[in-house]
Motif scaffolding. Structure first.
Motif, PDB file in Angstrom:
ATOM      1  N   UNK A  29       0.831  -1.213   0.000  1.00  0.00           N
ATOM      2  CA  UNK A  29       0.000   0.000   0.000  1.00  0.00           C
ATOM      3  C   UNK A  29       0.863   1.260   0.000  1.00  0.00           C
ATOM      4  N   UNK A  68       0.623   4.056   1.309  1.00  0.00           N
ATOM      5  CA  UNK A  68       0.807   4.813   2.552  1.00  0.00           C
ATOM      6  C   UNK A  68       2.043   4.336   3.311  1.00  0.00           C
ATOM      7  N   UNK A 101       1.757  11.941   4.601  1.00  0.00           N
ATOM      8  CA  UNK A 101       2.566  11.487   5.734  1.00  0.00           C
ATOM      9  C   UNK A 101       3.872  12.285   5.816  1.00  0.00           C
ATOM     10  N   UNK A 156      -5.281  -1.577   1.943  1.00  0.00           N
ATOM     11  CA  UNK A 156      -4.281  -0.520   2.065  1.00  0.00           C
ATOM     12  C   UNK A 156      -4.727   0.816   1.522  1.00  0.00           C
ATOM     13  N   UNK A 193      -6.079   4.397   1.093  1.00  0.00           N
ATOM     14  CA  UNK A 193      -6.061   5.428   2.120  1.00  0.00           C
ATOM     15  C   UNK A 193      -6.985   6.608   1.843  1.00  0.00           C
ATOM     16  N   UNK A 226      -5.855   2.780   7.881  1.00  0.00           N
ATOM     17  CA  UNK A 226      -5.129   3.825   7.160  1.00  0.00           C
ATOM     18  C   UNK A 226      -5.535   5.214   7.642  1.00  0.00           C
ATOM     19  N   UNK A 239      -3.580   5.903  10.712  1.00  0.00           N
ATOM     20  CA  UNK A 239      -2.163   6.202  10.425  1.00  0.00           C
ATOM     21  C   UNK A 239      -2.029   7.663  10.018  1.00  0.00           C
ATOM     22  N   UNK A 240      -2.894   8.092   9.106  1.00  0.00           N
ATOM     23  CA  UNK A 240      -2.827   9.485   8.651  1.00  0.00           C
ATOM     24  C   UNK A 240      -3.104  10.433   9.811  1.00  0.00           C
TER      25      UNK A 240
END
Lengths: 389, 415
Positions: free
Chosen positions: A220, A222, A320, B337, B339, B364, B367-368
């Motif tokens: 993925x 991310x 990120x 995965x 996002x 996800x 995570x962000x």
């Protein structure tokens, strides 16, 4: 003449109906997917098109001492909340740049406030006050308000005021990031593929590397952001939000795509060509450089363009590494904080003002136009160069 | 004051013309050594490249060493001096190379050795990326798992990290509930959205593939396939906007019409759109494997009097099943995965529910959320993002490896 028994048999008819039904399911599935595509494009274009127009109103501008001290005196009181704040604030600067304006009263077309803009375009939720609505209707009859092509959308950076927000800064940021991605990913990717396909011995290690690279392509996106944050920013000290860290992160993400495409292109070159070159006494490098690479070039280019187009539309890893900050100016260097087009779309989409929604959709239209063109170019390349050996 | 960015510019701007000159000088010198009866070992160009390598490689390597020193803050020297040093080292290299050039010098062999070394270096960088991803995620997660046990993380049902950043900031937290990092509700959200996405993508993708490979004419297939693939080329941030602005309100309205209550951050909107996004993944891969099923099987079946649909259902699909399963697994890992769609259209509140109309959150999204705030990097809250990433990495890797093995088995059967 009666039909053969097999076609009139009830069970056979049932089977035939099932057969037709099955074919129809397949057709319906494709139709559904394509209908979604049409709905999607109509919706986005319908939302985005109005953003290419911007309201202007005609007002008398007072270039006076009073305006110099307080820009709110620049226009008559009743128009004050109809014109854009950014334009009002800019008057004293303009007077400083052009001293000859002092003391004049000029009638000018100026940028209107976003609520006026939304009201004129007939959007719901424009939030324009009742009395101003009347005033604008009056002005419409007088012809002192108009919708013109929104050139500011292409020549300005981000702004908190929707009427002043444009995509220029993020578009330049995108170009910076994409150039860096290309600079890192294409040479390293192509060289890796050449090594693995033409030079590397066929042993366990190479097989492991191959499996590895295939897995990388499916990780993925991310997680590449996590990698960029941990390694580039925290470990190597590359500035956060900079084009450099964005480009590096996207390069790592694009690398497997380019490697896989290049390997496929190299593998498609038949061995007879290599053997002919060896037969003439060429060395391994000469065979690769002079004969195999030129033949594989279209495939490599197609893969690289598709990989870069993917990188251009990517947002998650860039969030990120910090590329979602509010950045109104285009960057001067690759170490400065930058935003990119998809990140700009993301930040605009979380704004609450109605006028930002159409700008988001307009930004999407631009992004999609660029990406679809890139992909079309890649496909053209592939079709034109499809060799049958 | 010379900036480091200018330095790059001067280095490359200076190196390219210099390299060109070095190439020409070395080449003509090599040609000059050629006399009657003795011919150069290699083509003249190789002597030029030999000189270029000796000029550029030392200069760039020294630049790299200096920038590493600078990066780790050991000491930094002024940019002009650095530039001078690099060019001096490059010049020395060039001088060394030019001295070597003789008639019987094997320039091609040296150049090819260096080129191969460069290729190997490039390949190692690609491999190091994998190692880098795994290490960066693992290291940070290990820090996290020292505070919160792995078992609690995997099986805990409460995700309340609010007090974690206070501890990270060194604030007194006496009397407050300790932060809880139970990932179950978050993974529940991810699986719910993935399930919705697969419910859209698998039937539509599979039937599209069947239609394209078994029914459509060759030219229709050539037109339909790229059109379907547009769906995979649309950036996810665009899908996210579409899901949040267009689909979500539609679902809320529709739910209202049926007398149901729906959140604007419901799981259905991102799930449906994600399903549309992965249709091409399912259809392309399934299309490939269905086409790979040998024609003999179809002919044999048709000869027994089955209809086309029966042949497909009972013969072709079972034969292609491993490949279809692999496509299914790959699409699943893509959905898990994903996002941007969920960040923009799903909620932030961890919620264990089976109702797709309620707001939920996903791995996800968390995570962000953890990494885009102005948080100290060392707090358990930001490190939880790496722990979530670690589990995400594990899941996608397992799905990919299983699907690779399944596809390989399938190919072996028919090739």
């Amino acid at each position: 003449m009666s039909q053969p028994e097999i076609f009139t048999d009830a069970r056979m008819r049932k089977r035939m109906r099932a057969d037709k039904r099955f074919k129809f399911y397949g057709f319906a599935a494709i139709a559904l997917a394509l209908a979604f595509l049409v709905f999607f494009f109509v919706d986005i274009i319908g939302k985005g098109l109005p953003a290419f127009q911007q309201a202007e109103i005609q007002v008398e501008v007072h270039y006076s001492d009073a305006t110099m001290n307080n820009y709110n005196n620049g226009v008559d009181r009743q128009y004050k909340s109809l014109v854009s704040k950014t334009w009002l604030r800019h008057i004293p600067n303009q007077m400083r740049d052009h001293p000859e304006l002092m003391g004049q009263n000029r009638v000018e077309w100026v940028l209107a406030e976003n609520r006026v803009d939304q009201f004129l375009k007939g959007h719901e939720g424009h939030r324009l006050k009742e009395k101003y609505q009347k005033l604008i209707n009056q002005m419409q009859e007088d012809g002192t308000v108009r919708l013109v092509f929104n050139s500011g959308f292409f020549t300005k950076g981000d702004s908190k005021l929707p009427e002043n927000a444009g995509i220029l800064a993020s578009a330049i940021g995108s170009i910076f990031v994409l150039l860096l991605t290309m600079l890192f990913a294409v040479p390293i990717g192509v060289m890796t593929a050449i090594y693995l396909e033409e030079f590397a011995p066929d042993n366990r290690l190479t097989q492991i590397i191959e499996v590895n690279i295939n897995n990388l392509a499916a990780i993925p996106s991310i997680l590449y952001g996590l990698l960029g944050l941990a390694i580039f920013i925290n470990f190597m000290g590359v500035p956060r939000s900079s084009a450099l860290v964005g480009g590096l992160t996207l390069a790592l993400m694009t690398l497997p795509v380019i490697i896989i495409a290049t390997r496929a292109a190299l593998r498609a070159v038949p061995d007879s060509i290599r053997e002919a070159a060896y037969g003439l006494g060429a060395s391994k490098l000469q065979v690769t450089w002079h004969h195999v690479l030129p033949l594989a070039m279209p495939g490599i280019l197609t893969g690289s363009i598709i990989g870069l187009a993917q990188a251009m539309g990517e947002t998650a890893p860039l969030l990120i590494v910090g590329m979602m900050a509010y950045i109104p100016e285009a960057p001067d260097s690759i170490f400065e904080a930058t935003t990119v087009l998809p990140a700009q779309i993301y930040t605009w989409s979380s704004e609450s003002l109605r006028a930002f929604e159409e700008r988001t959709a307009a930004g999407i239209m631009i992004l999609l136009a660029v990406l679809l063109t890139l992909n079309a170019v890649a496909v053209k390349f592939r079709n034109r160069s499809e060799n049958t050996w | 004051m010379m900036l480091y960015s200018d330095l790059f510019f001067w280095l490359f701007g200076g190196l390219i013309p210099l390299a060109f000159t070095a190439y020409m000088v070395a080449r003509s010198k090599a040609l000059g050594t050629e006399q009657d009866g003795s011919r150069l070992h290699s083509l003249p160009g190789y002597y030029g490249w030999y000189a270029v390598i000796w000029l550029a490689l030392p200069a760039m390597l020294s630049g790299l060493v200096f920038s590493f020193i600078h990066m780790f803050g050991l000491f930094s020297i002024p940019a002009p001096m650095l530039l001078g040093t690099m060019f001096t080292i490059g010049g020395a290299g060039l001088w060394y190379a030019l001295r070597h050039i003789k008639v019987d010098f094997r320039a091609r062999e040296s150049v090819e050795k260096v080129t191969t070394a460069i290729l190997i270096t490039a390949a190692s960088i690609s491999v190091l990326t994998t190692v880098g991803i795994v290490l960066s995620v693992v290291f940070e997660s290990v820090n996290f798992f020292q505070v919160i046990s792995f078992w609690d993380f995997i099986t805990g049902t409460k995700w309340e990290p609010d007090t974690a950043f206070l501890i990270g900031a060194g604030r007194d937290t006496v009397g407050m509930t300790p932060p809880a990092f139970g990932a179950v509700p978050i993974f529940a959200g991810t699986f719910m959205i993935t399930a919705i996405a697969m419910m859209v993508a698998v039937p539509v993708g599979l039937f599209s593939a069947i239609y394209m490979s078994e029914y459509a004419s060759h030219s229709a297939r050539g037109r339909l396939k790229p059109m379907l693939e547009i769906l995979a080329g649309i950036p996810t941030v665009v899908y996210g906007f579409f899901a949040a602005i267009t689909i979500s309100p539609l679902i809320v309205k529709a739910a209202h019409a049926f007398g149901l209550e729906a959140d604007y951050t419901n799981a259905l909107a991102p799930g449906l759109i994600m399903g549309v996004m992965i249709i091409p993944f399912v259809s392309s891969l399934s299309d490939d494997v269905i086409k790979a099923v040998p024609q003999d099987l179809r002919d044999g079946s048709m000869a027994l009097g089955t209809t086309k649909a029966e042949t497909i259902r009972h013969i072709v699909l079972p034969a292609a099943l491993p490949g279809i399963v692999a496509a299914f697994l790959l699409a699943t890992s893509r959905a898990i995965g994903e996002t941007m769609i969920v960040v923009m259209a799903a909620g932030l509140r961890p919620n264990r529910t089976a109702n797709p109309l309620e707001g939920i959150t996903t791995v996800t999204v968390k995570i962000v959320e953890a990494l885009t705030g102005d948080q100290e990097f060392d707090s358990a809250f930001t490190q939880s993002a790496f722990a979530l990433g670690f589990v995400l990495l594990l899941i996608t890797l397992v799905l990919n490896i299983v699907s690779t093995i399944v596809v390989r088995k399938f190919k072996q059967r028919y090739e």
